[in-house]
Design a protein around this motif. Structure first.
Motif, short mmCIF file in Angstrom:
data_model
loop_
_atom_site.label_atom_id
_atom_site.label_comp_id
_atom_site.label_asym_id
_atom_site.label_seq_id
_atom_site.Cartn_x
_atom_site.Cartn_y
_atom_site.Cartn_z
N LYS A 31 0.83 -1.20 0.00
CA LYS A 31 0.00 0.00 0.00
C LYS A 31 0.87 1.25 0.00
CE LYS A 31 -4.11 0.65 1.88
NZ LYS A 31 -5.18 0.82 2.83
N ILE A 32 0.45 2.21 -0.82
CA ILE A 32 1.09 3.53 -0.86
C ILE A 32 0.10 4.50 -0.25
CG2 ILE A 32 1.94 5.36 -2.35
CD1 ILE A 32 2.63 3.19 -4.39
N VAL A 33 0.53 5.28 0.73
CA VAL A 33 -0.34 6.25 1.38
C VAL A 33 -0.04 7.64 0.82
CG1 VAL A 33 -1.00 7.28 3.58
CG2 VAL A 33 -0.46 4.86 3.46
N ILE A 34 -1.08 8.31 0.34
CA ILE A 34 -0.96 9.65 -0.21
C ILE A 34 -1.57 10.61 0.79
CG2 ILE A 34 -1.68 11.19 -2.09
CD1 ILE A 34 -1.79 7.59 -2.82
N GLY A 35 -0.83 11.63 1.18
CA GLY A 35 -1.34 12.60 2.15
C GLY A 35 -1.31 14.00 1.58
N LYS A 36 -2.38 14.76 1.84
CA LYS A 36 -2.44 16.16 1.43
C LYS A 36 -2.59 17.00 2.70
CE LYS A 36 -4.78 15.42 -2.97
NZ LYS A 36 -5.96 15.79 -3.75
N PHE A 37 -1.92 18.12 2.73
CA PHE A 37 -1.95 18.98 3.91
C PHE A 37 -1.81 20.43 3.48
CE2 PHE A 37 0.54 21.29 7.12
CZ PHE A 37 -0.32 21.22 8.20
N ARG A 38 -2.68 21.29 4.01
CA ARG A 38 -2.57 22.73 3.78
C ARG A 38 -2.41 23.39 5.15
NH1 ARG A 38 -2.52 23.55 -1.70
NH2 ARG A 38 -4.08 22.31 -2.72
N PRO A 39 -1.32 24.10 5.34
CA PRO A 39 -1.11 24.69 6.66
C PRO A 39 -2.11 25.80 6.99
CG PRO A 39 0.58 25.41 5.11
CD PRO A 39 -0.23 24.37 4.42
N LYS A 40 -2.41 25.92 8.26
CA LYS A 40 -3.24 27.00 8.83
C LYS A 40 -4.69 26.96 8.39
CE LYS A 40 0.75 29.96 8.64
NZ LYS A 40 1.41 30.46 7.48
N SER A 41 -5.16 25.87 7.78
CA SER A 41 -6.56 25.84 7.36
C SER A 41 -7.30 24.60 7.84
CB SER A 41 -6.64 25.93 5.83
OG SER A 41 -6.07 24.78 5.25
N GLY A 42 -6.61 23.69 8.50
CA GLY A 42 -7.26 22.47 9.01
C GLY A 42 -7.56 21.46 7.92
N TYR A 43 -6.90 21.56 6.78
CA TYR A 43 -7.17 20.66 5.66
C TYR A 43 -6.17 19.51 5.68
CZ TYR A 43 -7.59 18.99 0.84
OH TYR A 43 -7.76 18.21 -0.27
N ARG A 44 -6.66 18.29 5.86
CA ARG A 44 -5.83 17.08 5.80
C ARG A 44 -6.62 15.99 5.13
NH1 ARG A 44 -3.03 16.75 11.77
NH2 ARG A 44 -2.06 18.79 11.59
N ARG A 45 -6.00 15.30 4.18
CA ARG A 45 -6.63 14.17 3.51
C ARG A 45 -5.60 13.06 3.37
NH1 ARG A 45 -10.28 16.72 4.65
NH2 ARG A 45 -11.89 17.68 3.38
#
Length: 102
Positions: A70-84
């Motif tokens: 399995k490959i885990v892909i993570g997205k993150f935007r600082p200071k906005s509470g966005y995580r996927r």
């Protein structure tokens, strides 16, 4: 003798007896597959195709069908509470090279 073949958009250099992991191909375990996209044959005399060599093929047997790690892909935007996060497992076919037909 060795051959360079193309399958799944990738190129592989193979010899008789090698096992290679390629993109998923249709076929049951134990079934024989012929790959006719041979780009180059090597050994005593080098033979190069334009792009493929006419009449050349590689015979292989399906050893296993499975999924890779399995490959885990993570997205993150600082200071906005966005995580996927999202995972992916790529299907593959394990082939054993039986013969190179020139």
């Amino acid at each position: 003798m060795y051959a360079v073949l193309e399958t799944g958009g990738k190129q592989f250099q193979v010899q008789v007896g090698d096992q290679i992991k390629v993109e998923k191909l249709a076929g049951e375990v134990g079934e024989s597959i012929a790959i006719d996209k041979v780009l180059m044959l090597g050994g005593d005399a080098l033979k190069v195709g334009k792009p493929y060599i006419e009449g050349a093929s590689v015979k292989a047997t399906v050893v296993a069908q499975g999924k890779d790690k399995k490959i885990v892909i993570g997205k993150f935007r600082p200071k906005s509470g966005y995580r996927r996060t999202r995972g992916h497992r790529q299907p593959y076919t394990l082939l054993k090279i039986e013969a190179i037909n020139a």
